[in-house]
Design a protein around this motif. Sequence first.
Motif, PDB file in Angstrom:
ATOM      1  N   ILE A 278      34.483  45.337  57.082  1.00 56.43           N
ATOM      2  CA  ILE A 278      34.690  44.524  55.891  1.00 56.43           C
ATOM      3  C   ILE A 278      33.548  43.512  55.833  1.00 56.43           C
ATOM      4  O   ILE A 278      33.478  42.602  56.673  1.00 56.43           O
ATOM      5  CB  ILE A 278      36.045  43.787  55.931  1.00 56.43           C
ATOM      6  CG1 ILE A 278      37.188  44.790  56.097  1.00 56.43           C
ATOM      7  CG2 ILE A 278      36.240  42.947  54.660  1.00 56.43           C
ATOM      8  CD1 ILE A 278      38.534  44.135  56.392  1.00 56.43           C
ATOM      9  N   ALA A 279      32.638  43.687  54.886  1.00 56.39           N
ATOM     10  CA  ALA A 279      31.557  42.715  54.682  1.00 56.39           C
ATOM     11  C   ALA A 279      31.979  41.763  53.581  1.00 56.39           C
ATOM     12  O   ALA A 279      32.615  42.173  52.604  1.00 56.39           O
ATOM     13  CB  ALA A 279      30.261  43.425  54.302  1.00 56.39           C
ATOM     14  N   GLN A 280      31.652  40.487  53.719  1.00 54.56           N
ATOM     15  CA  GLN A 280      32.107  39.534  52.716  1.00 54.56           C
ATOM     16  C   GLN A 280      31.183  38.333  52.563  1.00 54.56           C
ATOM     17  O   GLN A 280      30.366  38.040  53.437  1.00 54.56           O
ATOM     18  CB  GLN A 280      33.519  39.052  53.057  1.00 54.56           C
ATOM     19  CG  GLN A 280      33.628  38.198  54.309  1.00 54.56           C
ATOM     20  CD  GLN A 280      35.066  37.763  54.547  1.00 54.56           C
ATOM     21  OE1 GLN A 280      35.859  38.515  55.083  1.00 54.56           O
ATOM     22  NE2 GLN A 280      35.392  36.541  54.141  1.00 54.56           N
ATOM     23  N   ARG A 281      31.331  37.661  51.429  1.00 53.74           N
ATOM     24  CA  ARG A 281      30.691  36.384  51.141  1.00 53.74           C
ATOM     25  C   ARG A 281      31.692  35.520  50.381  1.00 53.74           C
ATOM     26  O   ARG A 281      32.648  36.040  49.803  1.00 53.74           O
ATOM     27  CB  ARG A 281      29.441  36.562  50.263  1.00 53.74           C
ATOM     28  CG  ARG A 281      28.344  37.403  50.836  1.00 53.74           C
ATOM     29  CD  ARG A 281      27.618  36.740  51.996  1.00 53.74           C
ATOM     30  NE  ARG A 281      26.439  37.517  52.356  1.00 53.74           N
ATOM     31  CZ  ARG A 281      26.459  38.592  53.148  1.00 53.74           C
ATOM     32  NH1 ARG A 281      27.611  39.017  53.642  1.00 53.74           N
ATOM     33  NH2 ARG A 281      25.344  39.243  53.427  1.00 53.74           N
ATOM     34  N   LEU A 282      31.453  34.233  50.360  1.00 53.84           N
ATOM     35  CA  LEU A 282      32.230  33.321  49.526  1.00 53.84           C
ATOM     36  C   LEU A 282      31.349  32.842  48.381  1.00 53.84           C
ATOM     37  O   LEU A 282      30.211  32.428  48.599  1.00 53.84           O
ATOM     38  CB  LEU A 282      32.716  32.113  50.342  1.00 53.84           C
ATOM     39  CG  LEU A 282      33.804  32.389  51.377  1.00 53.84           C
ATOM     40  CD1 LEU A 282      34.142  31.106  52.141  1.00 53.84           C
ATOM     41  CD2 LEU A 282      35.054  32.968  50.737  1.00 53.84           C
ATOM     42  N   VAL A 283      31.867  32.930  47.168  1.00 49.42           N
ATOM     43  CA  VAL A 283      31.148  32.411  46.002  1.00 49.42           C
ATOM     44  C   VAL A 283      31.962  31.278  45.395  1.00 49.42           C
ATOM     45  O   VAL A 283      33.192  31.301  45.398  1.00 49.42           O
ATOM     46  CB  VAL A 283      30.900  33.505  44.931  1.00 49.42           C
ATOM     47  CG1 VAL A 283      29.956  34.562  45.463  1.00 49.42           C
ATOM     48  CG2 VAL A 283      32.207  34.144  44.474  1.00 49.42           C
ATOM     49  N   ARG A 284      31.261  30.278  44.878  1.00 44.10           N
ATOM     50  CA  ARG A 284      31.945  29.150  44.254  1.00 44.10           C
ATOM     51  C   ARG A 284      32.490  29.543  42.882  1.00 44.10           C
ATOM     52  O   ARG A 284      31.859  30.308  42.146  1.00 44.10           O
ATOM     53  CB  ARG A 284      30.989  27.968  44.122  1.00 44.10           C
ATOM     54  CG  ARG A 284      30.585  27.367  45.459  1.00 44.10           C
ATOM     55  CD  ARG A 284      29.624  26.202  45.279  1.00 44.10           C
ATOM     56  NE  ARG A 284      28.324  26.653  44.791  1.00 44.10           N
ATOM     57  CZ  ARG A 284      27.366  25.827  44.395  1.00 44.10           C
ATOM     58  NH1 ARG A 284      27.558  24.513  44.416  1.00 44.10           N
ATOM     59  NH2 ARG A 284      26.211  26.313  43.979  1.00 44.10           N
ATOM     60  N   VAL A 285      33.658  29.001  42.565  1.00 46.42           N
ATOM     61  CA  VAL A 285      34.320  29.279  41.287  1.00 46.42           C
ATOM     62  C   VAL A 285      33.898  28.214  40.277  1.00 46.42           C
ATOM     63  O   VAL A 285      33.929  27.007  40.572  1.00 46.42           O
ATOM     64  CB  VAL A 285      35.845  29.280  41.454  1.00 46.42           C
ATOM     65  CG1 VAL A 285      36.544  29.463  40.102  1.00 46.42           C
ATOM     66  CG2 VAL A 285      36.273  30.371  42.431  1.00 46.42           C
ATOM     67  N   LEU A 286      33.502  28.649  39.099  1.00 42.91           N
ATOM     68  CA  LEU A 286      33.053  27.714  38.064  1.00 42.91           C
ATOM     69  C   LEU A 286      34.169  26.744  37.655  1.00 42.91           C
ATOM     70  O   LEU A 286      35.344  27.124  37.563  1.00 42.91           O
ATOM     71  CB  LEU A 286      32.586  28.489  36.833  1.00 42.91           C
ATOM     72  CG  LEU A 286      31.237  29.192  36.945  1.00 42.91           C
ATOM     73  CD1 LEU A 286      31.081  30.228  35.836  1.00 42.91           C
ATOM     74  CD2 LEU A 286      30.095  28.195  36.911  1.00 42.91           C
ATOM     75  N   CYS A 287      33.774  25.515  37.425  1.00 43.97           N
ATOM     76  CA  CYS A 287      34.704  24.498  36.925  1.00 43.97           C
ATOM     77  C   CYS A 287      35.015  24.806  35.460  1.00 43.97           C
ATOM     78  O   CYS A 287      34.108  24.867  34.618  1.00 43.97           O
ATOM     79  CB  CYS A 287      34.085  23.107  37.061  1.00 43.97           C
ATOM     80  SG  CYS A 287      35.066  21.789  36.309  1.00 43.97           S
ATOM     81  N   ASP A 288      36.279  24.995  35.138  1.00 46.01           N
ATOM     82  CA  ASP A 288      36.658  25.356  33.765  1.00 46.01           C
ATOM     83  C   ASP A 288      36.409  24.231  32.765  1.00 46.01           C
ATOM     84  O   ASP A 288      36.347  24.480  31.556  1.00 46.01           O
ATOM     85  CB  ASP A 288      38.143  25.742  33.720  1.00 46.01           C
ATOM     86  CG  ASP A 288      38.383  27.135  34.305  1.00 46.01           C
ATOM     87  OD1 ASP A 288      37.458  27.969  34.234  1.00 46.01           O
ATOM     88  OD2 ASP A 288      39.480  27.366  34.838  1.00 46.01           O
ATOM     89  N   HIS A 289      36.263  23.010  33.244  1.00 45.66           N
ATOM     90  CA  HIS A 289      36.109  21.880  32.332  1.00 45.66           C
ATOM     91  C   HIS A 289      34.664  21.677  31.856  1.00 45.66           C
ATOM     92  O   HIS A 289      34.439  20.999  30.858  1.00 45.66           O
ATOM     93  CB  HIS A 289      36.622  20.598  32.993  1.00 45.66           C
ATOM     94  CG  HIS A 289      38.094  20.594  33.203  1.00 45.66           C
ATOM     95  ND1 HIS A 289      38.673  21.065  34.370  1.00 45.66           N
ATOM     96  CD2 HIS A 289      39.111  20.210  32.397  1.00 45.66           C
ATOM     97  CE1 HIS A 289      39.981  20.947  34.274  1.00 45.66           C
ATOM     98  NE2 HIS A 289      40.288  20.435  33.093  1.00 45.66           N
TER      99      HIS A 289
END
Length: 392
Positions: A278-289
């Motif tokens: 299982i290869a993975q990365r974390l990506v930041r989630v855009l601020c909806d505001h």
Amino acid sequence: MIRPGADLEENNAVQVLDHLVRRAVAAGASDVHIEPKREMLRVRYRIDGVMVEQGQLPVDIIAPLTTRVKVLARMDMTERRVPQDGQLSLDLGASLVAHMRASTFPSVHGETVVLRLMQGHELIPVGSLGMEENEVETVTRLASRSSGLVLVCGPTGSGKTSTLYSMLKAMNTAERSVVTLEDPVEVQFDEITQGQTNVRQGFTFASGLRSILRQDPNVILVGEMRDQETAQIAFQASLTGHLVLSTLHTSDAVDTVARLIDLGVESWIVANSLLAIIAQRLVRVLCDHCAKRYPLPNDLTGDGDRVLVAQGTMIRRAGACPRCHHTGYRGRTGIFEVLEIDDDLRELIKARAAKRAYHDATQAAGLVPLREAGLARVKAGITSLDEVLRVT
């Protein structure tokens, strides 16, 4: 953050440290960096994996603040020439207790202090990691296997430990003996036995793994395969009726297979015991505001000039607002590349095939590469194109 000109004598180091940690907890930071410079003390938080400036403190606070951390973490206050580490807890009131790992490092202008906040770690269900439905099904099925080896790979800070513990959460731990060996234990899980290495006392991954095998385990979690000895013991354990979960610092699934061979593990052992990577990365989630929509100005292409995202596709980019600390992002999610080892791949591994052969075989099997998994999140408006290109 701290009023300019505020009285920061030694007796106020307690309040300053409490203030820094309280703000870090409120911001969802994972680390607090306290860095002495020539004329001031620089403070930065790591939020969603990225360093964010928090301001400066007067130079006079450096010594008392460092001493305060050392006292709480049970370090040697008189030693300033060598790195030290320890653990501490701060009672911040309102039933909030911050648990941290502390690390000091001698620098030109004094000791740099880094505090790793531990309370953000929790047991996350597999379905909440950010995987696609078919990947969730695969990982859940792997967690029910009785033997074999599952490897989670990615750089430091990519969420590998969270994925391993999600697999443990998916198991019936009441009917299986689960033992872990970690450095350090970051998630408290009362239903299993957790061990923490201590290199100074000779309790390494290799020696600890040998001892675990005498504890009659069904499942073994090894925090990291750092050397040939640990890898060989882990693979042997997976061949003798144990399910072994571990991590490796490699970039993707194909690189992981090559790295295992480089570690000195016999190719036939790797082929017969490896269940999945299982290869993975974390990506930041855009601020909806504050996120802004815009049309992609040009085609984004991949191998062979294949169009991955077409020109004119409406996607979102980061903005800046107080709710996201002007970073444009709030929180993170995972992107994954889940590769089950099939018979064709086992034959390639036994033959010690070239990396290109592994790549062609995985593509033929329908493996979605990490970047393409990330671009699917871009099209869905979850994250930005810049963020996916940054981590992949």
